[in-house]
Structures are given as C-alpha cells and as structure tokens.
Design an enzyme around this catalytic site. Structure first.
Site, PDB file in Angstrom:
ATOM      1  NE  ARG A  11       8.039   5.650   0.749  1.00 47.01           N
ATOM      2  CZ  ARG A  11       7.391   6.795   0.556  1.00 47.01           C
ATOM      3  NH1 ARG A  11       7.959   7.946   0.816  1.00 47.01           N
ATOM      4  NH2 ARG A  11       6.172   6.786   0.086  1.00 47.01           N
ATOM      5  CD  GLU A  47       0.842  -9.188  -1.722  1.00 46.05           C
ATOM      6  OE1 GLU A  47       1.847  -9.896  -1.474  1.00 46.05           O
ATOM      7  OE2 GLU A  47       0.891  -7.944  -1.810  1.00 46.05           O
ATOM      8  CB  CYS A  52       5.505  -3.674  -1.105  1.00 44.19           C
ATOM      9  SG  CYS A  52       5.848  -2.370  -2.288  1.00 44.19           S
ATOM     10  CG  HIS A  58       3.364  -6.894  -3.951  1.00 45.61           C
ATOM     11  ND1 HIS A  58       2.831  -6.393  -2.788  1.00 45.61           N
ATOM     12  CD2 HIS A  58       3.955  -5.851  -4.571  1.00 45.61           C
ATOM     13  CE1 HIS A  58       3.092  -5.101  -2.707  1.00 45.61           C
ATOM     14  NE2 HIS A  58       3.775  -4.736  -3.771  1.00 45.61           N
ATOM     15  CB  ILE A 115       3.776  -2.993  -7.386  1.00 48.32           C
ATOM     16  CG1 ILE A 115       3.211  -4.327  -7.901  1.00 48.32           C
ATOM     17  CG2 ILE A 115       2.880  -1.819  -7.784  1.00 48.32           C
ATOM     18  CD1 ILE A 115       2.935  -4.402  -9.367  1.00 48.32           C
ATOM     19  NE  ARG A 116       4.291   4.128  -6.681  1.00 48.22           N
ATOM     20  CZ  ARG A 116       4.715   5.395  -6.673  1.00 48.22           C
ATOM     21  NH1 ARG A 116       4.915   6.044  -7.793  1.00 48.22           N
ATOM     22  NH2 ARG A 116       4.901   6.026  -5.549  1.00 48.22           N
ATOM     23  N   GLY A 174       0.875  -1.175   0.000  1.00 48.42           N
ATOM     24  CA  GLY A 174       0.000   0.000   0.000  1.00 48.42           C
ATOM     25  C   GLY A 174       0.903   1.213   0.000  1.00 48.42           C
ATOM     26  CD  GLU A 175       1.776   4.774  -1.991  1.00 48.79           C
ATOM     27  OE1 GLU A 175       2.731   5.440  -1.515  1.00 48.79           O
ATOM     28  OE2 GLU A 175       1.895   4.083  -3.018  1.00 48.79           O
ATOM     29  CB  SER A 176       5.108   3.505   3.773  1.00 48.25           C
ATOM     30  OG  SER A 176       5.770   4.287   2.802  1.00 48.25           O
TER      31      SER A 176
END
Lengths: 189, 293
Positions: free
Chosen positions: A104, A172, A77, A170, A134-135, A46-48
């Site tokens: 990051r 998942e 991530c 990831h 992913i990013r 997600g976004e940290s």
C-alpha cells in the site's frame, strides 16, 4: 448487461460514468442481495481500511466470494488491494482472488502522486495510455496464473487472473474504458 | 511524469468520496478514527469547539504533532493553514501532508488574499458559503470545496444553509442564457471561465463536501441528501461521550445515508452528542464562517 459498483466508499461514481459510456446498465451496490442481478462488479478506489469495515458491517464477504466464482470483478487501487493477497495490516481483509502481493501507498504520500504514459497489452493490441497513480499501491510479486497486462518502472500495474482484473492506477479518472470493456465485455471467460 | 497536476490533486478528493474525515488532536484519537473507518484525519492542535472556548490566535499545528499522527495511521493526513498564510502551507507541504485545509477555523493571516494554491503540489480544500466563494477558491487552485458551516458549534443549520445556497446557485446558472453569464459572474464575484463551465455542467468542477456542525448520523445523512459527497466531522466526535462508537456510526451513516431503517439502527444507543451552541448565542464577530474573502 448490468455492472455493479461496490458503493460503500470511494470513487464509484467515476466508474459508473465509464460503464455508462460502454452502454451497459449500472447498479450502485450497498446490499449483498443486489449482487444477484449483476453480470460484473467494480471495486473502486478509496480507502481499503474503510472498505473492510463496511464490508464486515454489511456482511459482504461471503456473497462477494460467491459472486467471484461466476462473474468478473475489476478492482482499481484500493479495489486491487481488496482483490490481492493478505495484507500485513490486520485492519484490511482481502478477498485473495488475484495472487499478487500488494504494498500500500508504495510511492509515498499525495505529493508523490502522478500520471504517466504506460504501455498496455490487452487482447492482441499494445497501446499507450495515461495512467493516474494516486497514493498508489505497488504489486511486488505475482503468483502462478497471473497475467501482466501493463507495467510501470518494472512493476506490474495491471494484472489478470482468470476473470478478475486489478489495476494499481485509475483509468476512471482519465475516461479510459479499455479495462472495463476487457473485464466485462469478453466472451467465454 | 506529472506530479501535482490539478487532475492528480482532484484524484485524491475523488478517493475520499462517500467517507468521513475526522478532526484529531493526537495519535490516540487518530487511531480511534482510523479504526472507526475514517477515510482521512485532519491533524490539529485543538478542535474548533476548544479554539472557540479558549480564544487567542489559532495557528498551524506543531510539525511534531502532525508527524506523530502520520506515523500511526495509513490513511491520508490533512492539516490546516491560516487563510492567506502561504508560508504555513509551504511547511505543511514539506511535511508531506496529503491535503491542506486553508481554514477559517484558524485566525486569518491575510485580510484580502487567499493562498495561490496552484503553486503547490499538495492539494487544498477550502470552505465556502456560496457559489461565488467556491469558484474563487477553485480559481485559486482548490481541488476540493466544503461548506463552512459554523465550526465547533455542533449545530448543522449553517452547513445546511451553505449547501443549499451553493446547490441553488448551481441550478440557477444552468438556466441562464450565455449572454447573461458575464453579469452573473460579476454578481457572484467569480471568475467568468469557471462560471461558464459550471453553467454547462451544472456542478462544481471539483468534489463538494460538507463541514461545520455535523454531530450525529442523522446530520451526516442530511448533508449527503442535500448533495454533499463526503462529510468532515470536527468537534462532533471527540467532544461526544463515546467517540469510537459515534465515529463508527457516522461512517456507516454516510454510506447508508438514504436508508432510514438502517440509520435508525445506526443511531440507536449512542451516548450523548456534543452539547452544541445556538448560532444566536455566538456573537457575529465570533462566527468563524465570516472569515475568508
């Protein structure tokens, strides 16, 4: 066995699918008191920056640090960023449970996101898996007591310190259960 | 190594779940959005409410403005291209935006065709009002679907209509017999393979977000309870009286969407929301949701 998914923001539903595939109970965690009933916790991608704000707003920091003293946490991530050492960006408060420096978005923006086969050493076995980045962040340095379970282009991509595991990719998203099983299924850790 | 595969595109949409994506028109607003906890920002020159007021042709944003925003935030930056304007999309991809919104908020560039999104490495999000429209966009390569709602209206009624429509049509598909799916695909105007897949799984093959008219924490909760996995807030934040406070409140409301006491707390003491428009005040030819085919 009941595994929690920190469900403040991110792809926790994909992790929930993996935990269910392993035959364990799941709990979406949005309140600190929910940690009491759990045997392990996933901090999803997600976004940290967003996660840090919600962790603060719901006073999760101390309860998660307490939980980490007796149960495993798996971070992917953004989840790895949260488990690693301090970030330069003051908008992110990490738990410092795995002694790694994490950069990051180290591969660049979304157009540089990718998947690739990597070799993983978990337990006594080496196997090849698809890893989706992913990013993605990059682990630029590892401290003492950090075991490297997998690498990508010479940088650690999967690490373990004690009972906690962090991944820059990831599993998942590829229905890979290996890491969740390793994090929460082992005896005597 | 595989960059820009459909799985990798959907991967970013998955990471945005349970979050708020905010429209911003300059770096200062982008910073406010990030500090409030946005999972991404949508960089555009004018927010939908202003586009509606100003009239004229609404186009892709100036690259300098997009870059200015990319430089100041670490979260993903999205930008809009006109429907069917693949050259704008190519430019946005060259700018390395993280997501392109092929959006009805801008003036359409093609009255028959949308962008063939499979040609791009960057993922696309597209709006829809019903399942057929959603599946056509996914067939063209959209990695994320959102309701259209009625952008810039501050009125949630259209987003609710569109989300309910999609959810109802998804459920209907799951109870049809295999022999009925071809006829249903024809009615929906959707690719048969997509229809067959959805009939089996009961959900869209890509994440499903809400957009168009969200102005309050309660609006965000409503859309999440109706099945949205994240919300876009356009005019709702920066047309309100206290954007920073409202932005933070909507971020928390998405996480705690099913906790009314917490929502009551979150909603308390917010200054005025954007004024908003009744849909009947917008002449049909000015409704943005009618754009797209």
């Amino acid at each position: 066995m009941k595994i929690g998914l920190l469900a403040l923001q991110g792809d926790y539903a994909r992790h929930e699918d993996i935990i269910r595939q392993l035959g364990w109970e799941t709990q979406l965690v949005r309140y600190p008191k929910q940690l009491d009933a759990l045997d392990g916790l996933v901090i999803p991608g997600g976004e940290s920056t967003t996660m840090t704000k919600l962790i603060k707003a719901s006073r999760f920091r101390a309860p998660i640090l307490d939980f980490a003293q007796h149960a495993s946490i798996l971070g992917t991530c953004a989840g790895l960023i949260m488990l690693g050492n301090k970030q330069i960006d003051s908008q992110i408060d990490t738990f410092e449970l795995i002694n790694v420096e994490v950069e990051r978005n180290a591969y660049g923006r979304q157009v540089f996101s990718f998947d690739e086969q990597i070799q993983v050493n978990v337990g006594d076995e080496t196997q090849s898996i698809t890893a989706t980045f992913i990013r993605a962040p990059r682990i630029t340095a590892t401290g003492a007591n950090v075991e490297i379970l997998a690498s990508h282009n010479g940088f650690p991509a999967a690490v373990r310190q004690g009972r906690h595991i962090g991944l820059t990719f990831h599993p998942e998203l590829d229905d890979i259960t290996l890491f969740h099983e390793f994090a929460f299924g082992r005896q005597g850790i | 190594m595989d960059k820009g595969s459909f799985k990798v595109k959907i991967g970013l949409a998955e990471m945005l779940k349970g979050g708020v994506i905010m429209d911003v028109t300059n770096p200062e607003q982008a910073k406010i959005a990030e500090e409030a906890g946005a999972v991404a920002v949508m960089a555009l020159e004018r927010i939908p409410a202003e586009i509606r007021k100003d009239g004229g042709i609404a186009r892709m944003s100036d690259p300098a403005m997009v870059k200015g925003i990319q430089d100041i935030v670490s979260i993903p930056v999205m930008a809009k291209c006109r429907i069917g304007h693949f050259a704008e999309a190519q430019i946005l991809e060259a700018l390395e935006v993280d997501f392109i919104d092929e959006s009805e908020v801008l003036t359409p560039a093609d009255e028959a065709n949308h962008v063939w999104k499979h040609d791009f490495k960057v993922p696309f999000v597209c709006g829809c009002r019903n399942l057929g429209e959603a599946l056509r966009r996914i067939g063209e390569g959209a990695a994320l679907i959102r309701t259209k709602g009625e952008a810039g209206s501050g009125n949630i009624v259209e987003a609710v209509r569109h989300m309910r429509q999609v959810q109802r049509e998804l459920k209907e598909l799951t109870i049809l017999g295999t022999e009925e799916l071809m006829a249903r695909a024809k009615e929906l105007g959707a690719p048969f393979e997509q229809v067959r897949q959805v009939a089996k799984s009961g959900k869209l093959p890509v994440p499903n977000f809400a957009a168009g008219g969200i102005a309050t924490p309660a609006d965000a909760s409503l859309m999440m309870q109706l099945g949205a996995e994240t919300v876009f807030v356009g005019s709702g934040i920066f047309m309100s009286e206290d954007p920073a406070h409202r932005a933070k409140a909507i971020v928390e409301a998405v996480t705690y969407f099913d906790d009314p006491p917490r929502l009551a707390e979150i909603s308390t003491g917010l200054k005025s929301a954007m004024k908003g428009l009744d849909i009947s005040e917008i002449p049909p030819e000015q409704r943005l949701q009618e754009r797209g085919w």
